[in-house]
Design an enzyme around this catalytic site. Structure first.
Site, PDB file in Angstrom:
ATOM      1  N   LYS A  64       0.838  -1.219   0.000  1.00  0.00           N
ATOM      2  CA  LYS A  64       0.000   0.000   0.000  1.00  0.00           C
ATOM      3  C   LYS A  64       0.863   1.256   0.000  1.00  0.00           C
ATOM      4  O   LYS A  64       0.666   2.158  -0.807  1.00  0.00           O
ATOM      5  CB  LYS A  64      -0.902   0.014   1.234  1.00  0.00           C
ATOM      6  CG  LYS A  64      -1.583   1.354   1.459  1.00  0.00           C
ATOM      7  CD  LYS A  64      -2.332   1.421   2.776  1.00  0.00           C
ATOM      8  CE  LYS A  64      -1.594   2.030   3.900  1.00  0.00           C
ATOM      9  NZ  LYS A  64      -1.802   3.395   4.276  1.00  0.00           N
ATOM     10  N   ASN A  65       1.816   1.320   0.933  1.00  0.00           N
ATOM     11  CA  ASN A  65       2.521   2.591   1.100  1.00  0.00           C
ATOM     12  C   ASN A  65       3.514   2.877  -0.028  1.00  0.00           C
ATOM     13  O   ASN A  65       3.940   4.022  -0.192  1.00  0.00           O
ATOM     14  CB  ASN A  65       3.190   2.651   2.482  1.00  0.00           C
ATOM     15  CG  ASN A  65       2.146   2.844   3.580  1.00  0.00           C
ATOM     16  OD1 ASN A  65       1.019   3.248   3.303  1.00  0.00           O
ATOM     17  ND2 ASN A  65       2.505   2.523   4.813  1.00  0.00           N
ATOM     18  N   CYS A 108      -5.482   7.941   8.803  1.00  0.00           N
ATOM     19  CA  CYS A 108      -5.685   7.426  10.164  1.00  0.00           C
ATOM     20  C   CYS A 108      -5.453   8.514  11.200  1.00  0.00           C
ATOM     21  O   CYS A 108      -4.535   9.319  11.064  1.00  0.00           O
ATOM     22  CB  CYS A 108      -4.717   6.281  10.434  1.00  0.00           C
ATOM     23  SG  CYS A 108      -5.110   4.795   9.526  1.00  0.00           S
ATOM     24  N   ARG A 116      -0.186  14.947  13.024  1.00  0.00           N
ATOM     25  CA  ARG A 116       0.576  14.469  11.863  1.00  0.00           C
ATOM     26  C   ARG A 116       1.073  15.688  11.090  1.00  0.00           C
ATOM     27  O   ARG A 116       0.555  16.022  10.027  1.00  0.00           O
ATOM     28  CB  ARG A 116      -0.272  13.527  11.001  1.00  0.00           C
ATOM     29  CG  ARG A 116      -0.672  12.278  11.756  1.00  0.00           C
ATOM     30  CD  ARG A 116      -1.346  11.241  10.888  1.00  0.00           C
ATOM     31  NE  ARG A 116      -0.425  10.560  10.013  1.00  0.00           N
ATOM     32  CZ  ARG A 116      -0.748   9.510   9.262  1.00  0.00           C
ATOM     33  NH1 ARG A 116      -1.970   9.020   9.296  1.00  0.00           N
ATOM     34  NH2 ARG A 116       0.143   8.941   8.474  1.00  0.00           N
ATOM     35  N   ASP A 152       3.646   0.365  12.274  1.00  0.00           N
ATOM     36  CA  ASP A 152       2.465  -0.180  11.597  1.00  0.00           C
ATOM     37  C   ASP A 152       2.210  -1.655  11.947  1.00  0.00           C
ATOM     38  O   ASP A 152       1.224  -2.239  11.491  1.00  0.00           O
ATOM     39  CB  ASP A 152       2.593  -0.013  10.070  1.00  0.00           C
ATOM     40  CG  ASP A 152       2.547   1.453   9.652  1.00  0.00           C
ATOM     41  OD1 ASP A 152       2.185   2.303  10.493  1.00  0.00           O
ATOM     42  OD2 ASP A 152       2.887   1.754   8.496  1.00  0.00           O
ATOM     43  N   ARG A 176      -9.045   0.308   3.447  1.00  0.00           N
ATOM     44  CA  ARG A 176      -8.102   1.257   2.854  1.00  0.00           C
ATOM     45  C   ARG A 176      -6.763   0.605   2.571  1.00  0.00           C
ATOM     46  O   ARG A 176      -6.045   1.022   1.664  1.00  0.00           O
ATOM     47  CB  ARG A 176      -7.866   2.436   3.809  1.00  0.00           C
ATOM     48  CG  ARG A 176      -8.974   3.467   3.801  1.00  0.00           C
ATOM     49  CD  ARG A 176      -8.568   4.722   4.554  1.00  0.00           C
ATOM     50  NE  ARG A 176      -7.148   4.924   4.455  1.00  0.00           N
ATOM     51  CZ  ARG A 176      -6.313   5.062   5.492  1.00  0.00           C
ATOM     52  NH1 ARG A 176      -6.790   5.073   6.710  1.00  0.00           N
ATOM     53  NH2 ARG A 176      -5.034   5.214   5.316  1.00  0.00           N
TER      54      ARG A 176
HETATM   55  C1  EPZ Z   1       4.017   6.826   6.757  1.00  0.00           C
HETATM   56  O1  EPZ Z   1       3.303   7.938   7.270  1.00  0.00           O
HETATM   57  C2  EPZ Z   1       3.024   5.727   6.567  1.00  0.00           C
HETATM   58  N1  EPZ Z   1       1.996   6.181   5.646  1.00  0.00           N
HETATM   59  C3  EPZ Z   1       2.414   5.345   7.907  1.00  0.00           C
HETATM   60  O2  EPZ Z   1       1.607   4.207   7.689  1.00  0.00           O
HETATM   61  C4  EPZ Z   1       3.517   4.963   8.891  1.00  0.00           C
HETATM   62  O3  EPZ Z   1       2.956   4.756  10.170  1.00  0.00           O
HETATM   63  C5  EPZ Z   1       4.551   6.069   8.977  1.00  0.00           C
HETATM   64  O4  EPZ Z   1       5.048   6.402   7.653  1.00  0.00           O
HETATM   65  C6  EPZ Z   1       5.761   5.697   9.826  1.00  0.00           C
HETATM   66  O5  EPZ Z   1       6.364   4.544   9.306  1.00  0.00           O
HETATM   67  C7  EPZ Z   1       2.244   6.159   4.344  1.00  0.00           C
HETATM   68  O6  EPZ Z   1       3.293   5.743   3.880  1.00  0.00           O
HETATM   69  C8  EPZ Z   1       1.147   6.625   3.454  1.00  0.00           C
HETATM   70  P1  EPZ Z   1       6.247  10.011   8.809  1.00  0.00           P
HETATM   71  P2  EPZ Z   1       3.959   9.377   7.251  1.00  0.00           P
HETATM   72  O7  EPZ Z   1       6.283  11.278   8.059  1.00  0.00           O
HETATM   73  O8  EPZ Z   1       4.841   9.494   6.065  1.00  0.00           O
HETATM   74  C9  EPZ Z   1       6.765  13.206  12.339  1.00  0.00           C
HETATM   75  C10 EPZ Z   1      -0.278   2.840   7.870  1.00  0.00           C
HETATM   76  O9  EPZ Z   1      -0.866   2.281   8.825  1.00  0.00           O
HETATM   77  N2  EPZ Z   1       6.721  14.213  11.250  1.00  0.00           N
HETATM   78  O10 EPZ Z   1       7.329   9.012   8.611  1.00  0.00           O
HETATM   79  O11 EPZ Z   1       2.860  10.355   7.409  1.00  0.00           O
HETATM   80  C11 EPZ Z   1       5.428  12.532  12.549  1.00  0.00           C
HETATM   81  O12 EPZ Z   1       4.601  13.278  13.418  1.00  0.00           O
HETATM   82  C12 EPZ Z   1       0.206   4.271   7.948  1.00  0.00           C
HETATM   83  O13 EPZ Z   1      -0.095   2.283   6.776  1.00  0.00           O
HETATM   84  C13 EPZ Z   1       6.983  15.535  11.541  1.00  0.00           C
HETATM   85  O14 EPZ Z   1       7.222  15.915  12.699  1.00  0.00           O
HETATM   86  O15 EPZ Z   1       4.828   9.304   8.568  1.00  0.00           O
HETATM   87  C14 EPZ Z   1       5.847  11.193  13.124  1.00  0.00           C
HETATM   88  O16 EPZ Z   1       6.067  11.328  14.495  1.00  0.00           O
HETATM   89  C15 EPZ Z   1      -0.246   4.977   9.165  1.00  0.00           C
HETATM   90  N3  EPZ Z   1       6.945  16.446  10.521  1.00  0.00           N
HETATM   91  C16 EPZ Z   1       7.201  10.907  12.439  1.00  0.00           C
HETATM   92  O17 EPZ Z   1       7.651  12.181  11.945  1.00  0.00           O
HETATM   93  C17 EPZ Z   1       6.691  16.079   9.236  1.00  0.00           C
HETATM   94  O18 EPZ Z   1       6.680  16.948   8.354  1.00  0.00           O
HETATM   95  C18 EPZ Z   1       7.140   9.941  11.284  1.00  0.00           C
HETATM   96  O19 EPZ Z   1       6.133  10.354  10.354  1.00  0.00           O
HETATM   97  C19 EPZ Z   1       6.440  14.727   8.950  1.00  0.00           C
HETATM   98  C20 EPZ Z   1       6.458  13.804   9.980  1.00  0.00           C
END
Ligand code: EPZ
Length: 419
Positions: free
Chosen positions: A22-23, A117, A122, A306, A398
């Protein structure tokens, strides 16, 4: 309203084949906007996030032909619009990838603030920081993000947090930029490598994906004319591995990349489970009650957030007391109160949850609070004695293809019922 009715107390045994990730898929689809040509994408998972991604691409002028359930041809020669419909983009998280792709292709992009989610805050500050460093002006107001640039010029971007989404978005924006972009402290998840491989197959010059420094040498054009197959889903494979442990089962998981699952395998061995792998399949089995284990979620190659709820189910019925520390998302323990309705003894405070292992769970009506929570509660329903009714299936649909069918084939008693 739909629900899954699960008659539990089943040991899962048999074979399951993992779908495309998916991702990775939800990033590769918007990445096609950077191509001035036609490409074919194979091994796409049949899930609602992929369907909505395709619908959005069509509103922007892409022509999509479904060749089979998992393969599409996309013609992105005539992209006529760089403003994605706000109501569609706000339905899921990965719509933020349209920003990187559209600014890269059109130097103009607009998307609704992404949905997805509810895992707590986020933020997207790192996405914005990266796009601005490349020369875009970004505005976030009235529920939408707008980015504009005269041109994008490569530069160095240091990520303040390790972010999957920001790493991919900057990679997308930098692919057609002038000069070289270097992303430092980049995320290393398998889907980042997959998106880079896709772009390189189409003509990009991206090096170092999978390490924490990614170098993107901007190219003038991506040409297409190639087929790309999406990597197998690490998280779906991990979900079935943990289902084998929670149900004291024996599952052969086919079409997975075993090295993507090393961190999960290590924990399963620690819990008393057994693993046999041969590169693209894994057999996971356990003949006794799993042992306690402590987990801390981390960016790849650490234990994935995840899979935290799914291992939580196995720890809820393990022998002994286990601790999980969630270090990525602030609200990823919502499923624990649903599991407690089934007889689990879990107390969650802030970033840590304590799992006092109980011998068994019992069926109850429960609600998927997010995608992975839904998968975890489904496994809990299979473990539990009696009947579990699982609601909020839109979350599960999803991200998991044919989930009840796949679990039924390995012995689960599950029906989807419309109330
Ligand atoms: C991706 O989300 C995945 N989604 C998520 O999977 C997954 O949980 C996550 O990566 C972590 O592995 C997709 O790929 C579509 P991040 P993403 O940016 O990219 C902080 C699932 O169940 N952060 O790596 O949105 C954030 O708050 C989903 O399939 C900032 O502070 O996650 C978090 O604590 C849910 N500023 C950490 O970084 C930013 O600009 C990691 O978030 C971006 C993120």
């Amino acid at each position: 309203m739909e629900k899954l009715v699960i008659n539990g107390g089943t040991r899962l045994t048999g074979e399951v084949t993992i779908s495309g990730a998916k991702n990775a898929a939800v990033a590769i689809l918007p990445a096609t906007l950077l191509i001035d040509g036609v490409c074919t994408i194979d091994n796409l998972p049949n899930i609602s996030d992929v369907k909505i991604s395709c619908d959005i691409l069509q509103t922007l002028g892409a022509k999509i032909t479904w060749i089979s359930e998992h393969e599409i041809e996309i013609d992105t020669r005539d992209i006529s619009c760089s403003r994605a419909p706000l109501d569609m983009t706000s339905k899921f998280r990965a719509s933020y990838y349209l920003l990187g792709s559209l600014i890269g292709r059109c130097k103009d992009a607009q998307v609704g603030l992404p949905g997805g989610c509810n895992l707590g805050a986020r933020p997207i500050d790192q996405h914005i920081k990266g796009l601005e460093a490349l020369g875009a002006k970004v505005d976030v107001s009235q529920g939408k993000i707008t980015a504009k640039a005269k041109k994008l010029v490569g530069t160095s971007v240091y990520m303040d947090v390790v972010s999957v989404g920001a790493t991919i978005n900057i990679m997308l924006a930098a692919t057609l930029a002038e000069g070289t972009t270097i992303i430092e402290n980049a995320a290393k998840e398998p889907h980042i490598v997959d998106v880079a491989n896709f772009l390189n197959t189409m003509g990009a010059d991206i090096r170092g994906a999978g390490t924490d420094v990614i170098k993107i040498n901007g190219v003038k054009k991506l040409k297409g004319n190639t087929t790309y197959s999406v990597v197998p889903d690490q998280i779906e494979a991990g979900t079935f591995m943990l289902a084998a442990i929670a149900t004291k089962g024996d599952i052969l998981i086919k079409n997975c990349v075993t090295e993507h699952l090393d961190c999960v395998s290590a924990k399963i061995l620690e819990m008393g489970g057994n693993i046999e792998g041969d590169g693209d399949s894994l057999r996971v089995w356990i003949n006794k009650r799993p042992q306690k284990a402590n987990i801390k979620t981390l960016p790849y190659p650490g234990f994935p957030t995840d899979l935290q709820p799914q291992i939580g189910v196995a720890l809820a019925i393990a022998d002994g007391t286990s601790y999980i520390t969630e270090s990525i998302w602030e609200s990823r323990f919502q499923y624990t109160s649903e599991l407690n309705k089934m007889g689990a003894k879990i107390s969650a405070h802030g970033k840590t949850a304590v799992f006092e292992g109980v011998k068994t769970l019992s069926g109850a009506p429960v609600y998927a609070t997010d995608l992975r929570a839904g998968a975890a509660l489904l496994i809990a329903g299979i473990v539990a004695s009696g009947t579990t009714e699982l609601y909020n299936l839109n979350h599960i649909d999803r991200g998991y293809e044919n989930i009840e069918e796949k679990f039924r084939k390995i012995g689960a008693n599950i029906q989807r019922v419309t109330e």
